[in-house]
Design a protein around this motif. Structure first.
Motif, short mmCIF file in Angstrom:
data_model
loop_
_atom_site.label_atom_id
_atom_site.label_comp_id
_atom_site.label_asym_id
_atom_site.label_seq_id
_atom_site.Cartn_x
_atom_site.Cartn_y
_atom_site.Cartn_z
N SER A 35 0.83 -1.20 0.00
CA SER A 35 0.00 0.00 0.00
C SER A 35 0.87 1.25 0.00
CB SER A 35 -0.94 0.02 1.22
OG SER A 35 -0.19 0.12 2.42
N TYR A 36 0.27 2.35 -0.45
CA TYR A 36 0.96 3.64 -0.51
C TYR A 36 0.00 4.72 0.00
CZ TYR A 36 3.30 7.78 -2.36
OH TYR A 36 3.90 9.01 -2.48
N TYR A 37 0.44 5.48 1.01
CA TYR A 37 -0.36 6.57 1.55
C TYR A 37 -0.32 7.74 0.57
CZ TYR A 37 -2.22 9.88 4.98
OH TYR A 37 -2.99 10.80 5.64
N SER A 38 -1.49 8.12 0.03
CA SER A 38 -1.53 8.99 -1.14
C SER A 38 -2.00 10.41 -0.86
CB SER A 38 -2.45 8.36 -2.20
OG SER A 38 -3.72 8.11 -1.66
N SER B 54 7.77 7.32 5.92
CA SER B 54 7.47 6.12 5.13
C SER B 54 5.97 6.10 4.80
CB SER B 54 7.85 4.85 5.88
OG SER B 54 7.44 3.70 5.15
N ARG B 55 5.66 6.11 3.52
CA ARG B 55 4.27 6.05 3.06
C ARG B 55 3.84 4.64 2.67
NH1 ARG B 55 1.83 10.90 1.34
NH2 ARG B 55 3.12 12.76 1.70
N MET C 88 -1.20 3.12 7.29
CA MET C 88 -1.38 4.41 6.66
C MET C 88 -0.01 5.06 6.38
SD MET C 88 -4.53 5.13 6.03
CE MET C 88 -6.21 4.72 6.46
N TYR C 89 0.72 5.37 7.42
CA TYR C 89 2.04 5.96 7.26
C TYR C 89 2.78 5.85 8.59
CZ TYR C 89 -0.07 9.98 9.60
OH TYR C 89 -0.73 10.78 10.51
N SER C 90 4.08 6.17 8.56
CA SER C 90 4.88 6.25 9.77
C SER C 90 6.02 7.22 9.51
CB SER C 90 5.43 4.87 10.17
OG SER C 90 6.31 4.38 9.18
#
Length: 216
Positions: free
Chosen positions: A50-53, A68-69, A97-99
């Motif tokens: 997955s990629y947080y967009s 990090s996405r 989601m992200y970090s």
């Protein structure tokens, strides 16, 4: 009884028998038309990348920020396949989601945000584009749904702080499914998760195993 009378009686009997056979045939055809196709419960399990967009709001004042996405999502979906195209089911799972890591006042800190979707989903194959058995359209499908996301965040800074909140949201996906057996299929799915209240969105690519659990 003369020959003419016998011919007339035989003709009448023949007409009555033909009408009886036609009536029975019509009843048989009606029962065949009314008979439905099997209903099936289909379970899908998958995972991928997955990629947080959307925009990621990092608090000001942090130093050496490393964002990090990317994440590794997992999906579990149970669908009811009736004898028509529209399918209904439930979906849940987990996705990052992200970090990010950073220095705050000279001390190392880390934030990690993930989500658990709980969605009512609908799916429809694109079979109406082509009627041939081996056509590409018969293996493509669109899925959409709406529901609630449980957003979980963890802050590691002078201790660990966990927070949770709920957000309304939706999901859209497109998949290609390849049969590999009578009850097992594999699928590749492009997916968009959107938690509207918290303005979080993730684009994902998953490899899935599709299992036809049982039919009736």
């Amino acid at each position: 009884m003369n020959i003419c009378s016998q011919i007339k009686v035989g003709f009448v009997i023949l007409m009555v028998c033909s009408r009886i056979v036609a009536a029975q045939s019509n009843r048989s055809n009606d029962s065949t038309v009314a008979k439905r196709d099997p209903y099936t419960i289909v379970v899908t399990v998958g995972g991928g990348l997955s990629y947080y967009s959307t925009h990621l709001g990092v608090p000001p004042g942090l130093e050496q920020v490393d964002v990090s996405r990317f994440g590794v999502p997992a999906t579990v979906r149970a669908m009811w396949y009736p004898d028509h195209r529209l399918r209904l089911g439930l979906e849940t799972g987990w996705t990052t989601m992200y970090s990010y890591r950073a220095l705050a006042n000279g001390q190392r800190s880390q934030v990690y945000v993930s989500a658990i979707p709980m969605l009512l989903v609908f799916s429809m194959p694109l079979a109406w584009l082509s009627g041939t058995e081996r056509s590409l359209a018969r293996r493509l499908s669109l899925t959409g749904g709406t529901g609630v996301y449980r957003i979980q965040s963890r802050l590691n800074y002078a201790g660990i702080v966990d927070a949770r909140r709920y957000s309304l949201g939706w999901m859209m996906a497109g998949a290609y499914t390849q049969p590999i057996g009578r009850r097992i299929r594999v699928a590749t799915e492009l997916k968009w998760y959107d938690a509207t209240a918290t303005e979080d969105a993730v684009f994902g690519l998953q490899l899935q195993v599709v299992w036809r659990a049982f039919s009736w």
